[in-house]
Design a protein around this motif. Structure first.
Motif, PDB file in Angstrom:
ATOM      1  N   GLY A  76       0.812  -1.161  -0.089  1.00 59.23           N
ATOM      2  CA  GLY A  76      -0.061  -0.139  -0.067  1.00 59.23           C
ATOM      3  C   GLY A  76       0.699   1.290   0.103  1.00 59.23           C
ATOM      4  O   GLY A  76       0.601   2.278  -0.776  1.00 59.23           O
ATOM      5  N   MET A  77       1.894   1.392   0.835  1.00 59.01           N
ATOM      6  CA  MET A  77       2.650   2.521   0.677  1.00 59.01           C
ATOM      7  C   MET A  77       3.225   2.467  -0.464  1.00 59.01           C
ATOM      8  O   MET A  77       3.429   3.755  -1.043  1.00 59.01           O
ATOM      9  N   THR A  78       4.012   1.475  -1.064  1.00 60.19           N
ATOM     10  CA  THR A  78       4.623   1.821  -2.270  1.00 60.19           C
ATOM     11  C   THR A  78       3.736   2.398  -3.331  1.00 60.19           C
ATOM     12  O   THR A  78       4.010   3.395  -4.221  1.00 60.19           O
ATOM     13  N   GLU A  79       2.378   1.886  -3.634  1.00 64.02           N
ATOM     14  CA  GLU A  79       1.426   2.227  -4.605  1.00 64.02           C
ATOM     15  C   GLU A  79       0.836   3.417  -4.133  1.00 64.02           C
ATOM     16  O   GLU A  79       0.749   4.280  -5.202  1.00 64.02           O
ATOM     17  N   ASP A  80       0.859   4.004  -2.830  1.00 67.00           N
ATOM     18  CA  ASP A  80       0.383   5.302  -2.484  1.00 67.00           C
ATOM     19  C   ASP A  80       1.554   6.449  -3.092  1.00 67.00           C
ATOM     20  O   ASP A  80       1.462   7.356  -3.504  1.00 67.00           O
ATOM     21  N   ILE A  81       2.873   6.132  -2.927  1.00 72.49           N
ATOM     22  CA  ILE A  81       3.898   6.720  -3.421  1.00 72.49           C
ATOM     23  C   ILE A  81       3.916   6.940  -4.988  1.00 72.49           C
ATOM     24  O   ILE A  81       4.092   8.078  -5.581  1.00 72.49           O
ATOM     25  N   ILE A  82       3.639   5.950  -5.672  1.00 67.95           N
ATOM     26  CA  ILE A  82       3.724   5.850  -7.226  1.00 67.95           C
ATOM     27  C   ILE A  82       2.707   6.846  -7.408  1.00 67.95           C
ATOM     28  O   ILE A  82       2.832   7.532  -8.370  1.00 67.95           O
TER      29      ILE A  82
END
Length: 76
Positions: free
Chosen positions: A37-43
């Motif tokens: 989730g963190m990765t996708e939010d940053i992207i």
């Protein structure tokens, strides 16, 4: 790789980024969902910056849960 002269406008390659998936270093399985989730939010947030080309999550997904050499990612 040569650096551009001072004051030169950045090239497209200099304005692109790939966000790799975070590694869950805890023993809790729920951490996997948090990391993804963190990765996708940053992207998502970075893709809102018009002058920045962000590598899609589907293009970085093959690197998930693997040791990655940055040269491998540059080729994706």
């Amino acid at each position: 790789m040569k650096k551009p002269p001072a004051g030169a406008p950045p090239t497209q390659a200099e304005k692109s980024i790939a966000v790799l998936y975070f590694e869950n270093m805890s023993s809790e399985k729920e951490g996997d969902y948090f990391c993804a989730g963190m990765t996708e939010d940053i992207i998502t947030d970075l893709s809102k910056i018009k002058v920045l080309q962000v590598v899609s999550r589907t293009d970085v997904l093959p690197f998930r849960n693997k040791e990655v050499n940055t040269r491998q990612v540059v080729k994706c």
